[in-house]
Scaffold this active site. Structure first.
Site, short mmCIF file in Angstrom:
data_model
loop_
_atom_site.label_atom_id
_atom_site.label_comp_id
_atom_site.label_asym_id
_atom_site.label_seq_id
_atom_site.Cartn_x
_atom_site.Cartn_y
_atom_site.Cartn_z
N SER A 1 7.71 -5.38 6.65
CA SER A 1 7.46 -6.40 7.66
C SER A 1 8.18 -7.72 7.37
O SER A 1 7.55 -8.76 7.14
CB SER A 1 5.96 -6.61 7.84
N ARG B 1 0.83 -1.19 0.00
CA ARG B 1 0.00 0.00 0.00
C ARG B 1 0.86 1.24 0.00
O ARG B 1 1.92 1.28 0.62
CB ARG B 1 -0.90 0.03 1.24
N ASP C 1 5.34 -3.77 10.75
CA ASP C 1 3.91 -3.53 10.98
C ASP C 1 3.57 -3.37 12.46
O ASP C 1 2.68 -2.60 12.83
CB ASP C 1 3.06 -4.63 10.35
MG MG Z 1 -0.68 -7.36 8.36
#
Ligand code: MG
Ligand code: ADP
Length: 463
Positions: A148, A79, A201
């Protein structure tokens, strides 16, 4: 009747070996605290918890102002996001995001191709920046990068990739500074932007949570995998030899999925799952708790009962032998089935495992197995959270009504309500009525993207 008796005895045994009585959870929480302590002392302590220094020593306060970007990479989608922050009064004035899926060949190709792909999507997104967003004259756009994957952080805005996970496999990125790689790719795109924060994250969720509520002290992810981060007193980190930050806090990425303890109820199901996994010996706690594995544990139990007690007929259903065919969302759908004849259980057994004509008694047994496996996971996760609260001294009745909030994110917690309710109940049981009245778990839906933008702001080069 003999079959049924044998099946019931396997389940009775299962209940025994997966049991997590409260005294045991207390021991596990105490071991969590000890492992945290060891991991904070030295990187060579042998602790199962890495307790990675994030270099995030300023969490958002609410005063942040200006235009900031974030990039969230950690699964098959990534994103891009921008926010306009208006300071104490106006807060989050506007936010926009776009989701881009990563083509499979990019996930296993070359490093340059991956970062070019990302930087080009980002450049396209920047090109659509509208009038509602304002960058002061002469300033560079700034970005928070949520990445992440396991990284050896070297500063707030740099870190070397330790290894890829989750289906990514790009040899030439391993060992490199992912911020430098992204920066070079942005330059190739002609995009003038500076990465001011590199986080994962869990830390993004903590930052997003703290922005919304200053009482947030920790963040937990319960999704495909599991992890936790929390704000530690900077003077309680012996392995930190830098200057003490003025905030007095340093965010620690626990990588708690790797936690192990002699009191974890590890069974033959867990041992064989671990042995056959992509990372044997690693992430033992995660393999008992998280969304990637709960359905697979249930499958292993069902397979054994099918073999030993023929509950699905004389022939063991062939699909039941396929690893990971029963996903946690299937398990959760069966577990939540409230229809009197358990038709969702029947439908899942048929659609997922190809098993038909199963008597109601057996369907009930399947639900019972889901219950045992889910509750063990939820109770173990609660013990971990209780450990963090103990480490922070927030497990007792607080003077001055100090609230303690845990920011939570992840599809498992969000969608598996029996799991999340059991987790909350267990945490309450561990804390006791009075202390638990000041502790809240707050669902921070996708807070990690905004969190990274906020960290870009709190670590801006213009402060
Ligand atoms: Mg996630
Ligand atoms: P990720 O952890 O990959 O970033 P999410 O936080 O969205 O992504 O979590 C996705 C995971 O959540 C899935 O892998 C699955 O294990 C779990 N999950 C999703 N939906 C459900 C559901 N309805 N019931 C139980 N678990 C679910």
């Amino acid at each position: 009747a003999g079959r049924r008796a044998r099946a019931l005895s396997v389940i009775e045994e299962l209940e025994g070996i997966l049991a997590t009585p409260i005294e045991r959870l207390r021991l596990i929480a105490d071991e969590m605290v000890e492992e945290m302590q060891r991991g904070l002392t030295s990187d060579q302590s042998g602790s199962s918890l890495k307790m990675i220094l994030s270099y995030v020593d300023k969490l958002p306060t609410g005063d942040e102002k200006g235009l900031f970007y974030a990039l969230d990479l950690g699964g098959t989608n990534f994103r891009v996001l921008r926010v306009q922050l208006g300071g104490r009064e106006a807060r989050l004035v506007k936010q926009e995001y776009e989701e881009v899926s990563i083509p499979p060949h990019i996930m296993v190709g070359g490093s340059i191709e991956l970062f070019d792909f990302i930087a080009s999507a980002l450049a396209n997104f920047v090109a659509t920046e509208g009038e509602d967003f304002h960058l002061p004259e002469g300033r560079q756009r700034e970005l928070g990068f949520t990445f992440s994957f396991p990284v050896k952080q070297t500063s707030i805005s740099s870190g070397n990739l330790i290894k890829w996970t989750k289906g990514f496999s790009i040899e030439d990125t391993v060992g490199k500074d992912v911020v430098a790689e992204l920066t070079k790719a942005m330059e190739r795109q002609g995009l003038d932007m500076r990465v001011t924060a590199l986080v994962n994250d869990t830390i993004g969720t903590l930052a997003g949570g703290r922005y919304g509520d200053q009482d947030v002290v920790a963040a937990v992810i319960l999704g495909t995998g599991t992890n936790a981060a929390y704000a530690e007193h900077a003077n309680a980190i012996p392995k930190w030899d830098g200057l003490l930050p003025s905030s007095g806090e340093m965010v620690i990425n626990m990588e708690w999925g790797n936690f192990r303890s002699k009191d974890l109820p590890i069974t033959d199901y867990d041992r064989s799952l671990d042995f056959e996994s992509l990372n044997p010996g690693e992430q033992i706690y995660e393999k008992m708790i998280s969304g990637m594995y709960l359905g697979e544990i249930v499958r292993r139990v069902l397979l054994r009962i099918a073999q030993e007690a023929s509950i699905f007929g004389e022939i063991v259903p062939p699909r039941l032998e396929i690893p990971f065919i029963l996903r946690t969302p299937h398990m959760s759908a069966m577990h939540h089935d409230t229809s009197p004849d358990l038709k969702i259980v029947a439908a899942k057994l048929k659609d997922v495992l190809g098993i038909v004509n199963i008597p109601l008694q057996t369907r009930k047994m399947v639900v019972g197995i889901c219950d045992i496996v889910a509750k063990r996971g939820a109770r173990l996760a609660a013990a971990g959270i209780y450990g963090i609260l103990k480490k922070l001294g927030r497990d007792n009745v607080q003077t001055e009504k100090q609230k303690t909030v845990i920011a939570m994110d992840g599809g498992l917690y969000e969608h598996y309500s029996i799991f999340s309710e059991c987790l909350a109940d267990t945490l309450r049981e561990l804390l006791g009525e009075e202390a638990s009245s000041s502790v809240v778990i707050k669902l921070a839906n996708d807070g990690s993207g905004i969190g990274a933008a906020l960290l870009a702001a709190s670590h801006s080069q213009y402060l």
